[in-house]
Design a protein around this motif. Sequence first.
Motif, PDB file in Angstrom:
ATOM      1  N   GLU A   1       0.825  -1.203   0.000  1.00  0.00           N
ATOM      2  CA  GLU A   1       0.000   0.000   0.000  1.00  0.00           C
ATOM      3  C   GLU A   1       0.864   1.260   0.000  1.00  0.00           C
ATOM      4  OE1 GLU A   1      -3.216  -0.052  -0.298  1.00  0.00           O
ATOM      5  OE2 GLU A   1      -3.474  -2.210  -0.084  1.00  0.00           O
ATOM      6  N   ILE A   2       1.987   1.209   0.714  1.00  0.00           N
ATOM      7  CA  ILE A   2       2.888   2.355   0.784  1.00  0.00           C
ATOM      8  C   ILE A   2       3.415   2.724  -0.597  1.00  0.00           C
ATOM      9  CG2 ILE A   2       5.173   3.110   1.613  1.00  0.00           C
ATOM     10  CD1 ILE A   2       4.597   1.648   4.214  1.00  0.00           C
ATOM     11  N   GLU A   3       3.667   1.718  -1.405  1.00  0.00           N
ATOM     12  CA  GLU A   3       4.214   1.971  -2.740  1.00  0.00           C
ATOM     13  C   GLU A   3       3.317   2.895  -3.552  1.00  0.00           C
ATOM     14  OE1 GLU A   3       7.207   1.006  -4.182  1.00  0.00           O
ATOM     15  OE2 GLU A   3       7.644   0.588  -2.087  1.00  0.00           O
ATOM     16  N   GLY A   4       2.019   2.866  -3.271  1.00  0.00           N
ATOM     17  CA  GLY A   4       1.080   3.678  -4.036  1.00  0.00           C
ATOM     18  C   GLY A   4       0.793   5.034  -3.447  1.00  0.00           C
ATOM     19  N   CYS A   5       1.398   5.346  -2.290  1.00  0.00           N
ATOM     20  CA  CYS A   5       1.090   6.639  -1.649  1.00  0.00           C
ATOM     21  C   CYS A   5       2.331   7.258  -1.001  1.00  0.00           C
ATOM     22  CB  CYS A   5      -0.023   6.464  -0.621  1.00  0.00           C
ATOM     23  SG  CYS A   5       0.346   5.297   0.702  1.00  0.00           S
ATOM     24  N   LYS A   6       3.484   7.041  -1.581  1.00  0.00           N
ATOM     25  CA  LYS A   6       4.714   7.596  -1.012  1.00  0.00           C
ATOM     26  C   LYS A   6       4.708   9.117  -1.009  1.00  0.00           C
ATOM     27  CE  LYS A   6       8.079   3.885  -1.548  1.00  0.00           C
ATOM     28  NZ  LYS A   6       9.354   3.458  -2.158  1.00  0.00           N
ATOM     29  N   ASN A   7       3.941   9.719  -1.902  1.00  0.00           N
ATOM     30  CA  ASN A   7       3.877  11.184  -1.946  1.00  0.00           C
ATOM     31  C   ASN A   7       3.093  11.756  -0.764  1.00  0.00           C
ATOM     32  OD1 ASN A   7       1.547   9.956  -3.120  1.00  0.00           O
ATOM     33  ND2 ASN A   7       0.930  11.944  -3.925  1.00  0.00           N
ATOM     34  N   ILE A   8       2.361  10.895  -0.046  1.00  0.00           N
ATOM     35  CA  ILE A   8       1.586  11.343   1.113  1.00  0.00           C
ATOM     36  C   ILE A   8       2.411  11.266   2.391  1.00  0.00           C
ATOM     37  CG2 ILE A   8      -0.471  10.868   2.510  1.00  0.00           C
ATOM     38  CD1 ILE A   8      -1.777   9.727   0.026  1.00  0.00           C
TER      39      ILE A   8
ATOM     40  N   GLU B   1       5.058  18.838  12.794  1.00  0.00           N
ATOM     41  CA  GLU B   1       5.051  19.392  11.439  1.00  0.00           C
ATOM     42  C   GLU B   1       4.165  18.612  10.471  1.00  0.00           C
ATOM     43  OE1 GLU B   1       5.547  22.301   8.894  1.00  0.00           O
ATOM     44  OE2 GLU B   1       6.316  22.312  10.951  1.00  0.00           O
ATOM     45  N   PRO B   2       4.143  17.260  10.525  1.00  0.00           N
ATOM     46  CA  PRO B   2       3.207  16.548   9.652  1.00  0.00           C
ATOM     47  C   PRO B   2       1.748  16.948   9.871  1.00  0.00           C
ATOM     48  CG  PRO B   2       4.855  15.032  10.496  1.00  0.00           C
ATOM     49  CD  PRO B   2       5.035  16.328  11.239  1.00  0.00           C
TER      50      PRO B   2
ATOM     51  N   TYR C   1      -1.035  18.518   7.280  1.00  0.00           N
ATOM     52  CA  TYR C   1      -2.249  17.769   6.924  1.00  0.00           C
ATOM     53  C   TYR C   1      -3.508  18.227   7.637  1.00  0.00           C
ATOM     54  CZ  TYR C   1       0.531  14.341   4.390  1.00  0.00           C
ATOM     55  OH  TYR C   1       1.342  13.743   3.488  1.00  0.00           O
ATOM     56  N   ARG C   2      -3.385  19.138   8.576  1.00  0.00           N
ATOM     57  CA  ARG C   2      -4.522  19.493   9.421  1.00  0.00           C
ATOM     58  C   ARG C   2      -5.748  19.925   8.605  1.00  0.00           C
ATOM     59  NH1 ARG C   2      -4.364  20.831  14.781  1.00  0.00           N
ATOM     60  NH2 ARG C   2      -2.118  21.248  14.750  1.00  0.00           N
TER      61      ARG C   2
ATOM     62  N   GLU D   1      -6.396   7.898   2.408  1.00  0.00           N
ATOM     63  CA  GLU D   1      -7.388   8.639   1.631  1.00  0.00           C
ATOM     64  C   GLU D   1      -7.757   9.945   2.324  1.00  0.00           C
ATOM     65  OE1 GLU D   1      -8.931   8.181  -1.350  1.00  0.00           O
ATOM     66  OE2 GLU D   1      -7.482   6.565  -1.722  1.00  0.00           O
ATOM     67  N   ILE D   2      -7.781   9.933   3.653  1.00  0.00           N
ATOM     68  CA  ILE D   2      -8.090  11.146   4.403  1.00  0.00           C
ATOM     69  C   ILE D   2      -7.043  12.225   4.167  1.00  0.00           C
ATOM     70  CG2 ILE D   2      -8.378  12.100   6.742  1.00  0.00           C
ATOM     71  CD1 ILE D   2      -9.485   9.458   7.621  1.00  0.00           C
ATOM     72  N   LEU D   3      -5.812  11.807   3.861  1.00  0.00           N
ATOM     73  CA  LEU D   3      -4.706  12.754   3.734  1.00  0.00           C
ATOM     74  C   LEU D   3      -4.516  13.274   2.315  1.00  0.00           C
ATOM     75  CD1 LEU D   3      -2.026  10.966   5.955  1.00  0.00           C
ATOM     76  CD2 LEU D   3      -3.784  12.618   6.641  1.00  0.00           C
TER      77      LEU D   3
END
Length: 205
Positions: free
Chosen positions: A46-53, A112-113, A117-118, A202-204
Amino acid sequence: MHDKLNKLTKEERQTLANTKFFLYKKRATEKIQKQFHILKDEIHKEIEGCKNIIPDDADTITGRIFRGENYKGLPYIMMDYPKLFNKNDVFSFRNMCWWGTHYSFTLHISGEPLNYYRKIIAKNIHHMEDKGIYYCVNKTPWEYHYEKDNYWSLDDLLQDSSFDIQDNIMEKDFIKLSRKISIHSWNEILEFGPETFRMFMEILK
């Protein structure tokens, strides 16, 4: 003098005499740890598909599996993956098996994250109804039980006109979202865990 000693109950005497208990506990712990290693591989997909997040400095390779004997009197096994923990920042997906109670899967963000994302979380939180998600209302992020002083059902909060969840998200110094599944649902963990991670990513977005 000896009359002042607390007497063992019948159940306590039976447990004391049960030589197989720790053998079973050791075997179960080893199997859960192996399960978590497989779970890590599934989450990695799953991480492979959302590394930009995920924050660049978060660990998306090794993860960490550890165990303890006393969270509110009961043993536990945890895995943080992916994970970022430093003095000021947290970005972690924590997988936890709490002996005798449940498995839980929790997104924890602060520092900071969270600043990044807040607003995104506040905007997207309404899309997370009917998914069995819990929202942490505690003042500390280091509790993992589901009593009312720690987690509330997100569905209930979204329907509660007296609680503005978006304002709460904008004000809190940490955010924790969590899902749980019965301790008896052993065969569902390898699907439920990655599904939960995917849901939280998905929330992020």
